[in-house]
Write an enzyme that holds these catalytic residues in place. Structure first.
Site, short mmCIF file in Angstrom:
data_model
loop_
_atom_site.label_atom_id
_atom_site.label_comp_id
_atom_site.label_asym_id
_atom_site.label_seq_id
_atom_site.Cartn_x
_atom_site.Cartn_y
_atom_site.Cartn_z
N HIS A 173 9.15 8.53 -4.66
CA HIS A 173 10.03 7.62 -4.22
C HIS A 173 11.16 8.19 -3.38
CE1 HIS A 173 12.16 3.77 -3.54
NE2 HIS A 173 11.03 3.28 -3.66
N GLU A 202 5.84 3.26 2.28
CA GLU A 202 7.06 2.80 2.33
C GLU A 202 7.96 3.56 3.28
OE1 GLU A 202 8.09 0.85 -1.72
OE2 GLU A 202 8.89 3.00 -1.62
P1 13P Z 1 12.57 -3.51 -1.75
O1 13P Z 1 11.55 -4.43 -1.95
O2 13P Z 1 13.75 -4.08 -2.46
O3 13P Z 1 13.01 -3.21 -0.21
O4 13P Z 1 12.31 -2.15 -2.23
C1 13P Z 1 11.19 -1.55 -2.00
C2 13P Z 1 10.90 -0.41 -2.99
O5 13P Z 1 11.54 0.70 -2.73
C3 13P Z 1 9.60 -0.34 -3.75
O6 13P Z 1 9.62 0.91 -4.21
#
Ligand code: 13P
Length: 270
Positions: free
Chosen positions: A113, A185
């Site tokens: 992440h 992401e």
């Molecule tokens: P948000 O949905 O709060 O933007 O976070 C996304 C995230 O980091 C999921 O791993």
């Protein structure tokens, strides 16, 4: 024409991917408490267990895995963590290993992440070793890949994402991606007001699928591509309209139980 690029290949691939249940993974981040979780898990157990077309996973802070096991065992809801050590045991103060996560019934483990790789300088090599440990203990890695805003503006997002994937392949071989989840992401969409647009998500998810298929040499393998970054009940409708998406990784909206339920309902019916 190679099979990898042929329309027939893409058609078969999409048909195969579509058969899978949608994955809805909650990244709870550093939130919750014993008392909050008790209410949360009870609501999840009562209201989320009847979804037929979803695999739901809650990625929790380590101390709450035992509580999740107590509440959610014997339901369809799975749980897991947001990180893992790259070692299995030994003198690694503060680390938690894959077999320890397995002891607590974990299924999903988020790895790579951006909130970790940025704040704790996590290298691609570390992420690859962690990925391997998750697979070794029969859990499902949720590998986060994605570009920064500067990289998107420079138009190099595909290069960035493919190099993040290739770092895993270099150390572990391509086979580790079988039954794994890749979460696209984009860093700029995390914790912001705006998610990536459905067109941006579609383009990158298709790129990732094609890239992995090339890595697999065109053999069909089972893996999922999900999207994370400001997913909420409103944008979920458009996101799930996309054929390329196998699910979502939900941050903030997952700790609001009504909002999370709406996202799951949208996925269930799409
Ligand atoms: P948000 O949905 O709060 O933007 O976070 C996304 C995230 O980091 C999921 O791993």
């Amino acid at each position: 024409m190679s099979l990898i690029k042929s329309p027939l290949y893409n058609l078969l691939l999409r048909a195969r991917m579509k058969k899978n249940k949608k994955k809805i993974i909650a990244n709870i981040k550093m939130n919750g408490s014993l008392s909050f979780n008790e209410i949360y898990f009870n609501k999840i157990k009562k209201n989320f267990n009847n979804f037929e077309n979803l695999n739901i996973g809650l990625c929790l802070p380590y101390p709450y895995l035992f509580q999740a096991k107590n509440f959610l065992e014997h339901t369809k809801i799975c749980w897991g963590s947001q990180n893992v050590a790259k070692f299995e045991s030994g003198p690694h103060t503060g680390e938690v290993s894959a077999p320890m996560l397995k002891d607590f019934g974990s299924k999903y483990v988020i790895v790579g992440h951006s909130e970790r790789s940025t704040a704790y300088c996590e290298s691609d090599e570390n992420i690859a070793h962690k990925f391997e440990k998750i697979k070794k203990y029969n859990m499902t890695p949720v590998l986060c890949v994605g570009e920064s805003l500067i990289e998107r503006e420079a138009g190099i997002m595909e290069r960035v994402v493919s190099s993040q994937i290739d770092a895993i392949v270099k150390i572990n071989g391509a086979e580790v991606f079988e039954d794994s989840i890749i979460a696209y992401e984009p860093i700029w969409a995390i914790g912001s007001d705006t998610a990536a647009s459905p067109a941006q998500v579609d383009k990158m998810c298709n790129f990732i699928k094609d890239h992995i298929c090339k890595v697999f040499n065109g053999n069909f393998k089972n893996f999922s591509i999900i999207y994370g970054g400001s997913v909420n009940s409103k944008n979920a409708v458009q996101l799930f309209a996309s054929e390329s998406l196998d699910g979502v990784l939900v941050g903030r909206s997952s700790i609001n139980i009504e909002e999370f339920f709406q996202i799951c309902s949208t996925a269930e019916n799409s």
